[in-house]
Structure formats: structure tokens, C-alpha cells
Design a protein around this motif. Structure first.
Motif, PDB file in Angstrom:
ATOM      1  N   THR A 128       0.844  -1.199   0.000  1.00  0.00           N
ATOM      2  CA  THR A 128       0.000   0.000   0.000  1.00  0.00           C
ATOM      3  C   THR A 128       0.875   1.243   0.000  1.00  0.00           C
ATOM      4  O   THR A 128       0.648   2.183  -0.770  1.00  0.00           O
ATOM      5  CB  THR A 128      -0.923   0.006   1.236  1.00  0.00           C
ATOM      6  OG1 THR A 128      -1.770  -1.147   1.200  1.00  0.00           O
ATOM      7  CG2 THR A 128      -1.783   1.263   1.264  1.00  0.00           C
ATOM      8  N   GLY A 129       1.885   1.253   0.868  1.00  0.00           N
ATOM      9  CA  GLY A 129       2.808   2.379   0.917  1.00  0.00           C
ATOM     10  C   GLY A 129       3.530   2.582  -0.398  1.00  0.00           C
ATOM     11  O   GLY A 129       3.723   3.722  -0.856  1.00  0.00           O
ATOM     12  N   ARG A 130       3.928   1.500  -1.042  1.00  0.00           N
ATOM     13  CA  ARG A 130       4.666   1.613  -2.299  1.00  0.00           C
ATOM     14  C   ARG A 130       3.783   2.141  -3.426  1.00  0.00           C
ATOM     15  O   ARG A 130       4.237   2.939  -4.261  1.00  0.00           O
ATOM     16  CB  ARG A 130       5.253   0.248  -2.665  1.00  0.00           C
ATOM     17  CG  ARG A 130       6.407  -0.144  -1.755  1.00  0.00           C
ATOM     18  CD  ARG A 130       6.780  -1.610  -1.866  1.00  0.00           C
ATOM     19  NE  ARG A 130       7.814  -1.940  -0.884  1.00  0.00           N
ATOM     20  CZ  ARG A 130       8.221  -3.178  -0.618  1.00  0.00           C
ATOM     21  NH1 ARG A 130       7.675  -4.206  -1.271  1.00  0.00           N
ATOM     22  NH2 ARG A 130       9.154  -3.393   0.287  1.00  0.00           N
ATOM     23  N   LEU A 131       2.522   1.708  -3.468  1.00  0.00           N
ATOM     24  CA  LEU A 131       1.605   2.226  -4.476  1.00  0.00           C
ATOM     25  C   LEU A 131       1.378   3.723  -4.285  1.00  0.00           C
ATOM     26  O   LEU A 131       1.361   4.498  -5.252  1.00  0.00           O
ATOM     27  CB  LEU A 131       0.274   1.478  -4.405  1.00  0.00           C
ATOM     28  CG  LEU A 131       0.271   0.043  -4.935  1.00  0.00           C
ATOM     29  CD1 LEU A 131      -1.060  -0.636  -4.645  1.00  0.00           C
ATOM     30  CD2 LEU A 131       0.554   0.034  -6.436  1.00  0.00           C
ATOM     31  N   LEU A 132       1.227   4.136  -3.037  1.00  0.00           N
ATOM     32  CA  LEU A 132       1.050   5.562  -2.753  1.00  0.00           C
ATOM     33  C   LEU A 132       2.313   6.339  -3.101  1.00  0.00           C
ATOM     34  O   LEU A 132       2.237   7.468  -3.616  1.00  0.00           O
ATOM     35  CB  LEU A 132       0.699   5.758  -1.274  1.00  0.00           C
ATOM     36  CG  LEU A 132      -0.670   5.208  -0.847  1.00  0.00           C
ATOM     37  CD1 LEU A 132      -0.858   5.345   0.653  1.00  0.00           C
ATOM     38  CD2 LEU A 132      -1.789   5.941  -1.586  1.00  0.00           C
ATOM     39  N   ALA A 133       3.479   5.760  -2.848  1.00  0.00           N
ATOM     40  CA  ALA A 133       4.739   6.418  -3.173  1.00  0.00           C
ATOM     41  C   ALA A 133       4.873   6.613  -4.677  1.00  0.00           C
ATOM     42  O   ALA A 133       5.266   7.695  -5.148  1.00  0.00           O
ATOM     43  CB  ALA A 133       5.914   5.602  -2.642  1.00  0.00           C
ATOM     44  N   VAL A 134       4.539   5.588  -5.449  1.00  0.00           N
ATOM     45  CA  VAL A 134       4.615   5.702  -6.908  1.00  0.00           C
ATOM     46  C   VAL A 134       3.673   6.796  -7.405  1.00  0.00           C
ATOM     47  O   VAL A 134       4.049   7.632  -8.240  1.00  0.00           O
ATOM     48  CB  VAL A 134       4.269   4.345  -7.568  1.00  0.00           C
ATOM     49  CG1 VAL A 134       4.077   4.512  -9.077  1.00  0.00           C
ATOM     50  CG2 VAL A 134       5.367   3.333  -7.292  1.00  0.00           C
ATOM     51  N   GLY A 135       2.446   6.815  -6.883  1.00  0.00           N
ATOM     52  CA  GLY A 135       1.484   7.827  -7.302  1.00  0.00           C
ATOM     53  C   GLY A 135       1.925   9.235  -6.949  1.00  0.00           C
ATOM     54  O   GLY A 135       1.850  10.151  -7.774  1.00  0.00           O
ATOM     55  N   ALA A 136       2.386   9.420  -5.706  1.00  0.00           N
ATOM     56  CA  ALA A 136       2.795  10.752  -5.258  1.00  0.00           C
ATOM     57  C   ALA A 136       4.012  11.248  -6.029  1.00  0.00           C
ATOM     58  O   ALA A 136       4.065  12.414  -6.444  1.00  0.00           O
ATOM     59  CB  ALA A 136       3.096  10.731  -3.756  1.00  0.00           C
ATOM     60  N   ILE A 137       4.994  10.383  -6.238  1.00  0.00           N
ATOM     61  CA  ILE A 137       6.214  10.791  -6.954  1.00  0.00           C
ATOM     62  C   ILE A 137       5.901  11.091  -8.409  1.00  0.00           C
ATOM     63  O   ILE A 137       6.430  12.049  -8.990  1.00  0.00           O
ATOM     64  CB  ILE A 137       7.291   9.706  -6.822  1.00  0.00           C
ATOM     65  CG1 ILE A 137       7.771   9.633  -5.373  1.00  0.00           C
ATOM     66  CG2 ILE A 137       8.471   9.993  -7.751  1.00  0.00           C
ATOM     67  CD1 ILE A 137       8.685   8.471  -5.075  1.00  0.00           C
ATOM     68  N   LEU A 176       3.081  12.252  -9.588  1.00  0.00           N
ATOM     69  CA  LEU A 176       2.413  13.561  -9.611  1.00  0.00           C
ATOM     70  C   LEU A 176       3.411  14.696  -9.392  1.00  0.00           C
ATOM     71  O   LEU A 176       3.332  15.740 -10.047  1.00  0.00           O
ATOM     72  CB  LEU A 176       1.319  13.601  -8.542  1.00  0.00           C
ATOM     73  CG  LEU A 176       0.063  12.782  -8.842  1.00  0.00           C
ATOM     74  CD1 LEU A 176      -0.809  12.658  -7.602  1.00  0.00           C
ATOM     75  CD2 LEU A 176      -0.723  13.421  -9.982  1.00  0.00           C
ATOM     76  N   LEU A 177       4.352  14.497  -8.470  1.00  0.00           N
ATOM     77  CA  LEU A 177       5.375  15.516  -8.234  1.00  0.00           C
ATOM     78  C   LEU A 177       6.196  15.768  -9.492  1.00  0.00           C
ATOM     79  O   LEU A 177       6.431  16.923  -9.880  1.00  0.00           O
ATOM     80  CB  LEU A 177       6.292  15.078  -7.088  1.00  0.00           C
ATOM     81  CG  LEU A 177       5.755  15.198  -5.670  1.00  0.00           C
ATOM     82  CD1 LEU A 177       6.724  14.543  -4.691  1.00  0.00           C
ATOM     83  CD2 LEU A 177       5.543  16.654  -5.288  1.00  0.00           C
ATOM     84  N   LEU A 178       6.624  14.703 -10.153  1.00  0.00           N
ATOM     85  CA  LEU A 178       7.431  14.844 -11.364  1.00  0.00           C
ATOM     86  C   LEU A 178       6.637  15.518 -12.479  1.00  0.00           C
ATOM     87  O   LEU A 178       7.156  16.372 -13.204  1.00  0.00           O
ATOM     88  CB  LEU A 178       7.927  13.473 -11.820  1.00  0.00           C
ATOM     89  CG  LEU A 178       8.985  12.817 -10.932  1.00  0.00           C
ATOM     90  CD1 LEU A 178       9.283  11.394 -11.415  1.00  0.00           C
ATOM     91  CD2 LEU A 178      10.271  13.648 -10.925  1.00  0.00           C
ATOM     92  N   TYR A 179       5.375  15.131 -12.602  1.00  0.00           N
ATOM     93  CA  TYR A 179       4.519  15.739 -13.622  1.00  0.00           C
ATOM     94  C   TYR A 179       4.364  17.240 -13.389  1.00  0.00           C
ATOM     95  O   TYR A 179       4.529  18.052 -14.302  1.00  0.00           O
ATOM     96  CB  TYR A 179       3.154  15.058 -13.612  1.00  0.00           C
ATOM     97  CG  TYR A 179       2.102  15.759 -14.438  1.00  0.00           C
ATOM     98  CD1 TYR A 179       2.204  15.807 -15.823  1.00  0.00           C
ATOM     99  CD2 TYR A 179       1.003  16.365 -13.830  1.00  0.00           C
ATOM    100  CE1 TYR A 179       1.235  16.450 -16.587  1.00  0.00           C
ATOM    101  CE2 TYR A 179       0.032  16.997 -14.573  1.00  0.00           C
ATOM    102  CZ  TYR A 179       0.143  17.037 -15.960  1.00  0.00           C
ATOM    103  OH  TYR A 179      -0.809  17.690 -16.700  1.00  0.00           O
ATOM    104  N   GLY A 180       4.055  17.626 -12.156  1.00  0.00           N
ATOM    105  CA  GLY A 180       3.857  19.037 -11.860  1.00  0.00           C
ATOM    106  C   GLY A 180       5.123  19.853 -12.014  1.00  0.00           C
ATOM    107  O   GLY A 180       5.108  20.940 -12.601  1.00  0.00           O
ATOM    108  N   VAL A 181       6.235  19.316 -11.518  1.00  0.00           N
ATOM    109  CA  VAL A 181       7.497  20.069 -11.545  1.00  0.00           C
ATOM    110  C   VAL A 181       8.021  20.228 -12.973  1.00  0.00           C
ATOM    111  O   VAL A 181       8.527  21.281 -13.347  1.00  0.00           O
ATOM    112  CB  VAL A 181       8.545  19.364 -10.656  1.00  0.00           C
ATOM    113  CG1 VAL A 181       9.929  19.959 -10.880  1.00  0.00           C
ATOM    114  CG2 VAL A 181       8.156  19.490  -9.186  1.00  0.00           C
TER     115      VAL A 181
END
Length: 223
Positions: A121-130, A132-137
Motif C-alpha cells: 500500500t505504501g509503495r503504491l502511494l509512493a509511486v502515485g505521489a512521486i 504527480l510531483l514529477l509531472y507538476g514540476v
């Protein structure tokens, strides 16, 4: 200053600033929220798209801490967790202020707790958050975002809410580490000093929760 007083001061200051001192709402705010919520991203700055979606991921990351923590609290953690999807730190700060430090875990580790305790669960959330961060930045228009941050209450307060949520993990981290037998302060500071990414790494790698381990640990950080 005690932990509880500090958290209530942060909550009160943020509440006052958001509704009394932040830039005014813009006429198109409701339309913007509707478009972001329905996936109609045409013409919207990717930075705002990423930020809005990360604000949905962050409460999920907090859930990896809250449900096991709430097992030993008198207040219902699930209520604050659900509310955080709508109002972010406005909901989580009162929980952090009202909860009692408790490095122990007792009771049944049911399927719900196992899900939020899972490294996957943590890894799926990490992939999603990272992602999104890369996309926005990388794709976002920083000049446009800066202008909207200065003129739109929605963008302004959401940005500050994001920063607060990234910085508040340590208030749950210490007890969570102790429940898992992790009492080395170096791990606490390694996670704390890298906001958001540290928390993502932690929920992806932490050992599973065990009542036997939790009852033998010592608190990493006192209130």
C-alpha cells in the motif's frame, strides 16, 4: 511549549490566515474545482493539477499511520481521516492535538489495518505521489502558478495545506516507529528531514506492525 499547545496554535493561525488574510476567492474558483474533480484538465496549469491530486494522496498516506494509531486512542481516528480528504490539515491538526502519545498496539490486526499497514500500500502511494510531483514540476508553468498563488485563495490555501501536511508526519512517526521496534533516533530524523519523500520511503519499507514488538519498545520522541 507543549506539543498540544503548539498544534492548537498552528491550527488556529492557519484557520485565521486562510479565511481572513489569504487572497480573495476568484469568480472561477468553483468551476476550477469542478473541472479538477471531474478530470476536465484542459487549459489548467499542470502544477495545479498535480497539487490538487497530491492533496488526495496525502490523506491516504496519513491513513497508513492514523488507523493503527487510532486503535489505542479515545477519539475516532477514522473521522479525522475521512474529513482530511476534504479539508486536509484543518482536520488532521485537531486529531494530532487531541491524541495521546502511545507507542503500544493492542487488539486485533484485522483486514482493514493490514491493508494500511502493508508495504505494498505504501509503495503504491509512493509511486502515485512521486509521479504527480514529477509531472507538476516538469510540465507546470511556474510563473502562472506564482501569479495564481498571489491572487487565488483556493490555490494559496491549498499550497499552504500541502506544506503543512508534508511537515506534520513527525507527530505520528515517533509512536509508529516504536510500535514496530524501531527505536533508533537516526531513522526518525532521516525521515523527518526529508518532508513527504521521507514519509513515502518509510511507509514503503517499515516492518509490519506486531503487538509483540510494540509492547516492548520505548518511545522515540516524547511530547
Amino acid at each position: 511549549m507543549s506539543r498540544k499547545i503548539l498544534l492548537w496554535l498552528i491550527w488556529g493561525t492557519f484557520l485565521t490566515y486562510a479565511f481572513a488574510l489569504a487572497p480573495p476567492n476568484q469568480p472561477d474558483t468553483v468551476t476550477l474545482i469542478q473541472n479538477l474533480s471531474t478530470g476536465n484538465f484542459s487549459g489548467i496549469n499542470p502544477l495545479i493539477i498535480a497539487l490538487f491530486n497530491i492533496m488526495g494522496v496525502l490523506p491516504l498516506i496519513y491513513s497508513c499511520f492514523l488507523y493503527s494509531d487510532g486503535q489505542m486512542q479515545k477519539i475516532p481516528a477514522w473521522l479525522f481521516s475521512i474529513a482530511s480528504f476534504g479539508v486536509g490539515a484543518f482536520a488532521l491538526l485537531p486529531y494530532l492535538a487531541l491524541r495521546q502519545p502511545n507507542p503500544l498496539f493492542a487488539g486485533e490486526k484485522n483486514g482493514w489495518l493490514k491493508f494500511w499497514d502493508s508495504r505494498w500500500t505504501g509503495r503504491l502511494l509512493a509511486v502515485g505521489a512521486i509521479a504527480l510531483l514529477l509531472y507538476g514540476v516538469t510540465q507546470g508553468d511556474w510563473n502562472d502558478f506564482g501569479q495564481q498563488w498571489q491572487t487565488s485563495r483556493f490555490i494559496h490555501v491549498m499550497s499552504l495545506d500541502f506544506c503543512l501536511l508534508c511537515l506534520l508526519f513527525p507527530f505520528l512517526l515517533a509512536d509508529d516507529m516504536t510500535r514496530r521496534g524501531l527505536t533508533d533516533r537516526r531513522w526518525f530524523w532521516a525521515v523527518t528531514l526529508v518532508p513527504l519523500l521521507g514519509a513515502l520511503a518509510y511507509v514503503s519499507l517499515r516492518p509490519p506492525l506486531s503487538a509483540e514488538v510494540a509492547t516492548t519498545g520505548e518511545t522515540v520522541m516524547q511530547s
